[in-house]
Design a protein around this motif. Sequence first.
Motif, PDB file in Angstrom:
ATOM      1  N   ASP A  28       0.858  -1.176   0.000  1.00 13.69           N
ATOM      2  CA  ASP A  28       0.000   0.000   0.000  1.00 13.69           C
ATOM      3  C   ASP A  28       0.899   1.232   0.000  1.00 13.69           C
ATOM      4  O   ASP A  28       1.659   1.472   0.932  1.00 13.69           O
ATOM      5  CB  ASP A  28      -0.909  -0.008   1.233  1.00 13.69           C
ATOM      6  CG  ASP A  28      -1.849   1.177   1.235  1.00 13.69           C
ATOM      7  OD1 ASP A  28      -2.149   1.691   0.137  1.00 13.69           O
ATOM      8  OD2 ASP A  28      -2.265   1.580   2.336  1.00 13.69           O
ATOM      9  N   CYS A  29       0.834   2.041  -1.040  1.00 16.00           N
ATOM     10  CA  CYS A  29       1.755   3.168  -1.191  1.00 16.00           C
ATOM     11  C   CYS A  29       0.954   4.465  -1.297  1.00 16.00           C
ATOM     12  O   CYS A  29       1.107   5.222  -2.251  1.00 16.00           O
ATOM     13  CB  CYS A  29       2.632   2.956  -2.406  1.00 16.00           C
ATOM     14  SG  CYS A  29       4.036   4.083  -2.474  1.00 16.00           S
ATOM     15  N   THR A  30       0.132   4.737  -0.327  1.00 15.41           N
ATOM     16  CA  THR A  30      -0.661   5.963  -0.389  1.00 15.41           C
ATOM     17  C   THR A  30       0.160   7.183   0.001  1.00 15.41           C
ATOM     18  O   THR A  30      -0.070   8.272  -0.508  1.00 15.41           O
ATOM     19  CB  THR A  30      -1.880   5.853   0.549  1.00 15.41           C
ATOM     20  OG1 THR A  30      -1.421   5.548   1.865  1.00 15.41           O
ATOM     21  CG2 THR A  30      -2.832   4.779   0.056  1.00 15.41           C
ATOM     22  N   GLY A  31       1.152   7.031   0.881  1.00 10.17           N
ATOM     23  CA  GLY A  31       1.948   8.166   1.315  1.00 10.17           C
ATOM     24  C   GLY A  31       3.332   8.199   0.698  1.00 10.17           C
ATOM     25  O   GLY A  31       4.184   8.954   1.148  1.00 10.17           O
TER      26      GLY A  31
END
Length: 99
Positions: A28-31
């Motif tokens: 998960d690379c949301t930030g």
Amino acid sequence: MGPPAPPILCALVALAWALLGCVNAQRDCTGCPQLSGGLIAGLVLGDLLLTLLIALAVYCLASKIHHRRRALETSQGEAKPQPLEMESPYQEWLHLATN
């Protein structure tokens, strides 16, 4: 049944398994910061420039060392011996054939 694996190999496999498990968990690379094409090109060009500067510095230092050694050898009178000139047997044969 084969021989048992060495304990260091088992430890390395377990460490790799643990690291791969952590990497899979962080998909998960949301930030995550995004890299633009210009930034990547700048990094590549900077790396090439730094590599060329290092190669140039090594070349300059090597040539200075070479010149310093040559000057030291000539000042001490240790000049390299000149190669002996040897006559070719073909020149002697040619000389005898023309006379």
